[in-house]
Design a protein around this motif. Structure first.
Motif, PDB file in Angstrom:
ATOM      1  N   SER A  11       0.844  -0.620  -0.101  1.00 27.84           N
ATOM      2  CA  SER A  11      -0.298  -0.040  -0.091  1.00 27.84           C
ATOM      3  C   SER A  11       0.896   1.075  -0.024  1.00 27.84           C
ATOM      4  CB  SER A  11      -0.937   0.103   1.256  1.00 27.84           C
ATOM      5  OG  SER A  11       0.053   0.294   2.113  1.00 27.84           O
ATOM      6  N   SER A  12       1.908   1.486   1.131  1.00 30.25           N
ATOM      7  CA  SER A  12       2.704   2.624   1.026  1.00 30.25           C
ATOM      8  C   SER A  12       2.993   2.640  -0.651  1.00 30.25           C
ATOM      9  CB  SER A  12       3.778   2.576   1.488  1.00 30.25           C
ATOM     10  OG  SER A  12       5.038   1.329   1.478  1.00 30.25           O
ATOM     11  N   SER A  13       4.054   1.724  -1.418  1.00 32.01           N
ATOM     12  CA  SER A  13       4.670   1.464  -2.296  1.00 32.01           C
ATOM     13  C   SER A  13       3.543   1.880  -3.674  1.00 32.01           C
ATOM     14  CB  SER A  13       5.039   0.614  -3.097  1.00 32.01           C
ATOM     15  OG  SER A  13       3.954  -0.954  -3.270  1.00 32.01           O
ATOM     16  N   SER A  14       1.888   1.687  -3.325  1.00 27.57           N
ATOM     17  CA  SER A  14       0.997   1.996  -5.221  1.00 27.57           C
ATOM     18  C   SER A  14       0.670   3.613  -4.016  1.00 27.57           C
ATOM     19  CB  SER A  14      -0.416   1.328  -4.434  1.00 27.57           C
ATOM     20  OG  SER A  14      -0.827   1.828  -2.858  1.00 27.57           O
ATOM     21  N   SER A  15       0.732   3.559  -3.097  1.00 26.99           N
ATOM     22  CA  SER A  15       1.087   5.401  -2.768  1.00 26.99           C
ATOM     23  C   SER A  15       1.568   6.094  -3.008  1.00 26.99           C
ATOM     24  CB  SER A  15       0.668   5.512  -0.986  1.00 26.99           C
ATOM     25  OG  SER A  15       1.617   5.517  -0.437  1.00 26.99           O
ATOM     26  N   VAL A  16       2.621   5.763  -2.945  1.00 23.38           N
ATOM     27  CA  VAL A  16       4.339   6.741  -3.760  1.00 23.38           C
ATOM     28  C   VAL A  16       4.116   6.296  -5.681  1.00 23.38           C
ATOM     29  CG1 VAL A  16       6.815   6.722  -4.462  1.00 23.38           C
ATOM     30  CG2 VAL A  16       5.627   5.997  -2.069  1.00 23.38           C
ATOM     31  N   THR A  17       3.586   5.533  -5.899  1.00 25.22           N
ATOM     32  CA  THR A  17       3.001   5.794  -7.671  1.00 25.22           C
ATOM     33  C   THR A  17       2.099   6.318  -8.096  1.00 25.22           C
ATOM     34  OG1 THR A  17       2.308   3.430  -7.704  1.00 25.22           O
ATOM     35  CG2 THR A  17       4.342   2.808  -7.818  1.00 25.22           C
ATOM     36  N   ASP A  18       1.275   6.490  -6.906  1.00 20.59           N
ATOM     37  CA  ASP A  18      -0.081   6.994  -6.782  1.00 20.59           C
ATOM     38  C   ASP A  18       0.710   9.150  -7.162  1.00 20.59           C
ATOM     39  OD1 ASP A  18      -1.911   5.502  -7.325  1.00 20.59           O
ATOM     40  OD2 ASP A  18      -2.382   5.033  -5.257  1.00 20.59           O
ATOM     41  N   PHE A  19       1.852   9.019  -6.161  1.00 19.97           N
ATOM     42  CA  PHE A  19       1.375  10.150  -6.071  1.00 19.97           C
ATOM     43  C   PHE A  19       2.607  11.098  -6.856  1.00 19.97           C
ATOM     44  CE2 PHE A  19       4.941  13.621  -4.100  1.00 19.97           C
ATOM     45  CZ  PHE A  19       4.257  14.226  -4.020  1.00 19.97           C
ATOM     46  N   GLN A  20       3.346   9.658  -7.461  1.00 18.68           N
ATOM     47  CA  GLN A  20       4.498  10.067  -8.946  1.00 18.68           C
ATOM     48  C   GLN A  20       3.525  10.677 -10.107  1.00 18.68           C
ATOM     49  OE1 GLN A  20       6.654   7.519  -8.462  1.00 18.68           O
ATOM     50  NE2 GLN A  20       7.833   8.021  -7.459  1.00 18.68           N
ATOM     51  N   GLN A  21       2.398   9.643 -10.328  1.00 21.51           N
ATOM     52  CA  GLN A  21       1.511   9.891 -11.546  1.00 21.51           C
ATOM     53  C   GLN A  21       0.795  11.496 -11.357  1.00 21.51           C
ATOM     54  OE1 GLN A  21      -1.125   7.071 -11.359  1.00 21.51           O
ATOM     55  NE2 GLN A  21      -0.286   5.491 -12.717  1.00 21.51           N
ATOM     56  N   LEU A  22       0.732  11.628  -9.848  1.00 21.35           N
ATOM     57  CA  LEU A  22      -0.036  13.128  -9.849  1.00 21.35           C
ATOM     58  C   LEU A  22       1.005  13.979 -10.378  1.00 21.35           C
ATOM     59  CD1 LEU A  22      -2.632  14.192  -8.769  1.00 21.35           C
ATOM     60  CD2 LEU A  22      -2.075  14.340  -6.252  1.00 21.35           C
ATOM     61  N   TRP A  23       1.916  13.552  -9.361  1.00 21.87           N
ATOM     62  CA  TRP A  23       3.002  14.416 -10.048  1.00 21.87           C
ATOM     63  C   TRP A  23       3.225  14.839 -11.414  1.00 21.87           C
ATOM     64  CZ3 TRP A  23       4.916  18.641  -7.046  1.00 21.87           C
ATOM     65  CH2 TRP A  23       6.542  19.271  -7.820  1.00 21.87           C
ATOM     66  N   GLY A  24       3.303  14.211 -11.925  1.00 21.98           N
ATOM     67  CA  GLY A  24       3.573  13.788 -13.282  1.00 21.98           C
ATOM     68  C   GLY A  24       2.510  14.431 -14.053  1.00 21.98           C
ATOM     69  N   SER A  25       0.797  14.271 -13.851  1.00 25.63           N
ATOM     70  CA  SER A  25       0.385  15.090 -14.047  1.00 25.63           C
ATOM     71  C   SER A  25      -0.235  17.087 -14.171  1.00 25.63           C
ATOM     72  CB  SER A  25      -1.425  14.610 -13.872  1.00 25.63           C
ATOM     73  OG  SER A  25      -1.575  14.847 -12.460  1.00 25.63           O
ATOM     74  N   TRP A  26       0.736  16.556 -12.788  1.00 26.87           N
ATOM     75  CA  TRP A  26       0.323  18.094 -12.378  1.00 26.87           C
ATOM     76  C   TRP A  26       1.654  18.976 -12.980  1.00 26.87           C
ATOM     77  CZ3 TRP A  26      -2.127  22.029 -10.333  1.00 26.87           C
ATOM     78  CH2 TRP A  26      -1.699  22.745  -9.176  1.00 26.87           C
ATOM     79  N   THR A  27       2.753  18.562 -13.364  1.00 26.07           N
ATOM     80  CA  THR A  27       3.888  18.804 -14.010  1.00 26.07           C
ATOM     81  C   THR A  27       3.554  19.677 -15.555  1.00 26.07           C
ATOM     82  OG1 THR A  27       5.404  16.945 -14.105  1.00 26.07           O
ATOM     83  CG2 THR A  27       5.521  18.422 -12.452  1.00 26.07           C
ATOM     84  N   THR A  28       2.957  18.728 -15.754  1.00 27.84           N
ATOM     85  CA  THR A  28       2.438  18.499 -17.351  1.00 27.84           C
ATOM     86  C   THR A  28       1.312  19.578 -17.633  1.00 27.84           C
ATOM     87  OG1 THR A  28       2.653  16.018 -18.125  1.00 27.84           O
ATOM     88  CG2 THR A  28       1.518  17.384 -19.684  1.00 27.84           C
ATOM     89  N   LEU A  29       0.464  19.576 -16.584  1.00 28.73           N
ATOM     90  CA  LEU A  29      -0.139  20.454 -16.591  1.00 28.73           C
ATOM     91  C   LEU A  29      -0.097  21.759 -16.381  1.00 28.73           C
ATOM     92  CD1 LEU A  29      -3.754  21.503 -16.792  1.00 28.73           C
ATOM     93  CD2 LEU A  29      -3.474  21.468 -14.160  1.00 28.73           C
ATOM     94  N   LEU A  30       0.881  22.463 -16.080  1.00 31.91           N
ATOM     95  CA  LEU A  30       2.047  23.541 -15.348  1.00 31.91           C
ATOM     96  C   LEU A  30       2.752  23.814 -16.711  1.00 31.91           C
ATOM     97  CD1 LEU A  30       2.674  23.427 -11.882  1.00 31.91           C
ATOM     98  CD2 LEU A  30       1.448  24.967 -12.939  1.00 31.91           C
ATOM     99  N   LYS A  31       2.898  22.430 -17.618  1.00 29.51           N
ATOM    100  CA  LYS A  31       3.980  23.174 -18.429  1.00 29.51           C
ATOM    101  C   LYS A  31       3.267  23.339 -19.474  1.00 29.51           C
ATOM    102  CE  LYS A  31       7.375  21.914 -21.233  1.00 29.51           C
ATOM    103  NZ  LYS A  31       8.183  22.803 -21.537  1.00 29.51           N
ATOM    104  N   ARG A  32       2.039  22.806 -19.939  1.00 30.21           N
ATOM    105  CA  ARG A  32       1.120  23.381 -20.904  1.00 30.21           C
ATOM    106  C   ARG A  32       1.010  24.979 -20.432  1.00 30.21           C
ATOM    107  NH1 ARG A  32      -4.096  19.144 -21.351  1.00 30.21           N
ATOM    108  NH2 ARG A  32      -4.598  20.621 -20.445  1.00 30.21           N
TER     109      ARG A  32
END
Length: 157
Positions: A11-32
């Motif tokens: 569950s901690s590894s899945s929350s880390v991957t969820d956080f990484q996905q959220l961070w990636g989508s956030w940076t993509t949105l900011l870049k756009r």
């Protein structure tokens, strides 16, 4: 115990991957967002450069703008509705006043007409009565009396 430990690590590894996905989508949105031509034009102004060099102030301005948009919008809507209602109410009030004035006029005009007729009748009765009294008791004051006197003088001469 091992099953609980393995499930907590998964569950901690899945929350880390969820956080990484959220961070990636956030940076993509900011870049756009940063690549947008309007944002680039704003960033080239003095205000945009100042806000870029002061991120805390930029965040404060952004939050204030976002949070104040709803109350300002509600106030402007209230002001617009109030103006419209006052205009409509003014029109209805004016129509009401015109109606009351018209009804008052319609009630007064027959009374004035009746008063005029009664005064005219009274003056005509008074005129006829005074005229008859004068012609009976003072015939020499009336035109008929003068004509009759002239005729009687012509006959005697």
């Amino acid at each position: 115990m091992e099953t609980q430990h393995s499930s907590s690590s998964s569950s901690s590894s899945s929350s880390v991957t969820d956080f990484q996905q959220l961070w990636g989508s956030w940076t993509t949105l900011l870049k756009r967002f940063y690549d947008d031509p309007k944002v680039a034009q704003l960033k080239s102004t003095r205000l945009g450069q100042y806000l870029s060099s002061h991120p805390f102030f930029a965040l404060t301005v952004l939050l204030f703008g976002a949070l104040s948009a709803l109350p300002v919008g509600l106030f402007l809507s209230f002001a617009l509705v109030t103006c419209i209602m006052s205009a409509v109410g003014f029109v209805f009030f004016e129509v009401f006043l015109l109606f009351v004035g018209g009804m008052t006029l319609l009630c007064l005009l027959p009374g004035i007409a009746l008063f005029s007729v009664m005064v005219s009748v009274i003056f005509n009765v008074l005129y006829i009565t005074v005229s008859n009294i004068l012609s009976r008791y003072y015939p020499h004051l009336t035109k008929e009396g003068k004509v009759q006197e002239e005729e009687s003088e012509c006959e005697t001469s």
